[in-house]
Design an enzyme around this catalytic site. Structure first.
Site, PDB file in Angstrom:
ATOM      1  N   ALA A 254       0.773  -1.245   0.000  1.00  0.00           N
ATOM      2  CA  ALA A 254       0.000   0.000   0.000  1.00  0.00           C
ATOM      3  C   ALA A 254       0.803   1.293   0.000  1.00  0.00           C
ATOM      4  O   ALA A 254       0.382   2.284  -0.590  1.00  0.00           O
ATOM      5  CB  ALA A 254      -0.949   0.007   1.194  1.00  0.00           C
ATOM      6  N   ALA A 255       1.917   1.347   0.737  1.00  0.00           N
ATOM      7  CA  ALA A 255       2.624   2.625   0.913  1.00  0.00           C
ATOM      8  C   ALA A 255       3.119   3.154  -0.434  1.00  0.00           C
ATOM      9  O   ALA A 255       3.482   2.368  -1.314  1.00  0.00           O
ATOM     10  CB  ALA A 255       3.788   2.443   1.878  1.00  0.00           C
ATOM     11  N   PRO A 256       3.096   4.483  -0.640  1.00  0.00           N
ATOM     12  CA  PRO A 256       2.774   5.529   0.337  1.00  0.00           C
ATOM     13  C   PRO A 256       1.281   5.861   0.472  1.00  0.00           C
ATOM     14  O   PRO A 256       0.923   6.755   1.209  1.00  0.00           O
ATOM     15  CB  PRO A 256       3.535   6.741  -0.199  1.00  0.00           C
ATOM     16  CG  PRO A 256       3.554   6.538  -1.675  1.00  0.00           C
ATOM     17  CD  PRO A 256       3.649   5.045  -1.890  1.00  0.00           C
ATOM     18  N   LYS A 259      -2.900   4.829  -3.984  1.00  0.00           N
ATOM     19  CA  LYS A 259      -3.956   3.948  -4.500  1.00  0.00           C
ATOM     20  C   LYS A 259      -4.921   3.547  -3.395  1.00  0.00           C
ATOM     21  O   LYS A 259      -6.115   3.372  -3.635  1.00  0.00           O
ATOM     22  CB  LYS A 259      -3.321   2.723  -5.169  1.00  0.00           C
ATOM     23  CG  LYS A 259      -2.437   3.096  -6.354  1.00  0.00           C
ATOM     24  CD  LYS A 259      -1.725   1.888  -6.935  1.00  0.00           C
ATOM     25  CE  LYS A 259      -0.718   2.315  -7.986  1.00  0.00           C
ATOM     26  NZ  LYS A 259       0.435   3.049  -7.419  1.00  0.00           N
ATOM     27  N   ASP A 277       1.822  -3.173   4.294  1.00  0.00           N
ATOM     28  CA  ASP A 277       3.129  -2.845   3.738  1.00  0.00           C
ATOM     29  C   ASP A 277       4.170  -3.514   4.629  1.00  0.00           C
ATOM     30  O   ASP A 277       3.946  -3.730   5.819  1.00  0.00           O
ATOM     31  CB  ASP A 277       3.376  -1.337   3.688  1.00  0.00           C
ATOM     32  CG  ASP A 277       4.530  -0.995   2.738  1.00  0.00           C
ATOM     33  OD1 ASP A 277       4.271  -0.906   1.528  1.00  0.00           O
ATOM     34  OD2 ASP A 277       5.671  -0.857   3.205  1.00  0.00           O
ATOM     35  N   ASP A 304       4.202  -8.944   5.469  1.00  0.00           N
ATOM     36  CA  ASP A 304       4.690  -9.442   4.188  1.00  0.00           C
ATOM     37  C   ASP A 304       3.486  -9.973   3.420  1.00  0.00           C
ATOM     38  O   ASP A 304       2.831 -10.933   3.857  1.00  0.00           O
ATOM     39  CB  ASP A 304       5.718 -10.552   4.434  1.00  0.00           C
ATOM     40  CG  ASP A 304       6.323 -11.101   3.148  1.00  0.00           C
ATOM     41  OD1 ASP A 304       5.716 -10.917   2.069  1.00  0.00           O
ATOM     42  OD2 ASP A 304       7.401 -11.723   3.228  1.00  0.00           O
ATOM     43  N   CYS A 373       4.725  -0.416 -11.858  1.00  0.00           N
ATOM     44  CA  CYS A 373       5.160   0.795 -12.577  1.00  0.00           C
ATOM     45  C   CYS A 373       6.411   0.472 -13.387  1.00  0.00           C
ATOM     46  O   CYS A 373       7.381   1.214 -13.403  1.00  0.00           O
ATOM     47  CB  CYS A 373       5.389   1.960 -11.616  1.00  0.00           C
ATOM     48  SG  CYS A 373       6.592   1.652 -10.321  1.00  0.00           S
TER      49      CYS A 373
END
Length: 440
Positions: A254-256, A259, A277, A304, A373
């Protein structure tokens, strides 16, 4: 107070000497610095890192000492000076040279004359980069290490590889996402206009706006949580998952939090989101964003994602997997120079483990989005196709969202697609939407 050039030098030295990350070092060194000085320091540091190999090629032409023998401060000052000479038209040659020599006096006293001589020589000469399509020539011209240039050439072919390298050398747009839980795009545009900010609409997501200048965090509309900074390609991940109010969602990397908060906005802040995260510290930014945006359905858990035992199954799961980051080189130019960048095997295994583990915690009929990404097929479509081969109860699902617009609609209609960095579009990004079939 340090000058912008001095700040830039300290950041570049931190990267060269200590292996610091560009974005983190920049943030640390510019805390409390006024907006104008920080912007100039950013232009210098990001520009030098973007063109580092090209600058080193030019320095080597004029230097009697090999680059490996130069002290880190000397090399960083020369790169700064060369960047101003060759890439910053608004900086007079005299200022580029003289300010660099001043820095040398403070940080590389014994080499002041050496730096002065090299920069004065360079000021009289054109850039003169190698031509042709050879790997070495492309590496110098586009400041991509030979190993990365080779991988791009073998993966995409000469013409496409050069297009990608050229695009990686451009400055990306600053894109923001409208917080649709608190406002509308039309109202936000009016609000920004009142604050003296010019924006245009994004080409891939209907909740994206492109800013013509930076400094968004000082705007009242930002502080009020009416928008958040997020590239339009990245916005497509949550839009593709399309969670509904009242559903249970897991965002497992999730971080940062860009989304994660987007999911909450799409759910109209109704339902449950569990954000995982690996590092607890990174989850603080998720909650900071959620609080600013007025969202309270997000809970965080350091874990994890390839091993965490969820207490129940989710309606929707978002896996924005750890990846090589090849799609965001424009924003993070230091990524290019990681020596292990094209060694993908370990990352591919991590992604595979996360995908297969999280699949067990999706309800029958539930939907899962896998995104990265990067533009690497092994981390993207090959990863998804391997997963589908091993998971008979999963299928690709066509992505249909009224909020996904333009070419993004076409790219994602089959349920899986890769975006490449472009001026009018967003960063390099990959999205696949998977559905778990209903049993029986």
């Amino acid at each position: 107070m340090a000058t912008p050039r001095e700040l830039a030098l300290k950041i570049l030295y931190d990267i060269e000497k200590n292996g610091a990350y560009l974005n983190i070092s920049f943030k640390n060194h510019t805390e409390g610095v006024n907006e104008r000085d920080a912007a100039f320091a950013k232009e210098l540091t990001y520009g030098v890192m973007q063109h580092k190999l090209t600058l080193d090629y030019v320095i080597a032409r004029f230097s009697s000492v090999k680059l490996k023998k130069l002290a880190p401060f000397v090399l960083c000052i020369l790169r700064l000076g060369m960047y101003q000479l060759y890439y910053m038209d608004k900086i007079p040659e005299s200022a580029a040279v003289n300010e660099s020599v001043k820095l040398a006096g403070r940080y590389a006293g014994k080499s002041r004359g050496f730096i002065n001589a090299i920069l004065r020589k360079a000021a009289k000469e054109p850039l003169n980069l190698p031509t042709g399509q050879g790997t070495e020539a492309l590496s110098v011209r586009y400041s991509h290490p030979v190993s990365l240039a080779c991988w791009l050439l073998s993966t995409f072919g000469a013409e496409r590889a050069e297009e990608i390298m050229a695009e990686n050398q451009t400055a990306p747009s600053l894109c923001v996402r409208v917080n649709t839980y608190r406002t509308t795009k039309e109202d936000l545009i009016k609000c920004l206009c009142d604050e003296g900010v010019s924006v245009s609409e994004g080409a891939l997501s209907d909740c994206s706006l492109l800013f013509e200048s930076g400094g968004v965090q000082k705007l009242a509309s930002y502080k009020e949580g009416l928008f958040t900074v997020q590239d339009q390609s990245a916005q497509l991940a949550a839009l593709a998952l399309a969670p509904k109010p009242g559903e249970v969602c897991y965002d497992v990397c999730a971080a940062p939090g860009g989304k994660t908060t987007h999911l909450a906005e799409l759910m109209d802040n109704q339902g449950e989101i569990l954000a995982l995260d690996l590092y607890e510290k990174r989850l603080l930014s998720v909650m900071e964003s959620a609080n600013r945006l007025g969202l309270n359905i997000i809970k965080t858990q350091p874990a994890d994602a390839s091993q965490y035992a969820f207490s129940n199954q989710a309606d929707k799961i978002l896996i924005d997997a750890p990846c090589s980051g090849l799609g965001v080189i424009r924003r993070r130019p230091d990524i290019k120079y990681k020596p292990e960048l094209t060694d993908f095997a370990e990352l591919v295994m991590i992604q595979k483990n996360i995908l297969s583990h999280c699949a067990d915690f999706l309800k029958p009929g539930g939907e899962m989005v896998y995104s990265t990404c990067t533009i690497n097929p092994d981390e993207n479509e090959h990863q998804v196709l391997t997963f589908l081969k091993n998971q008979a109860d999963f299928e690709l699902m066509p992505i249909e969202s009224p909020h996904i617009i333009g070419k993004a609609k076409e790219i994602l209609q089959t349920g899986m697609g890769t975006f490449y960095p472009t001026k009018d579009g967003g960063d390099g990004f990959f999205i696949a939407k998977l559905r778990r079939r209903n049993h029986g």
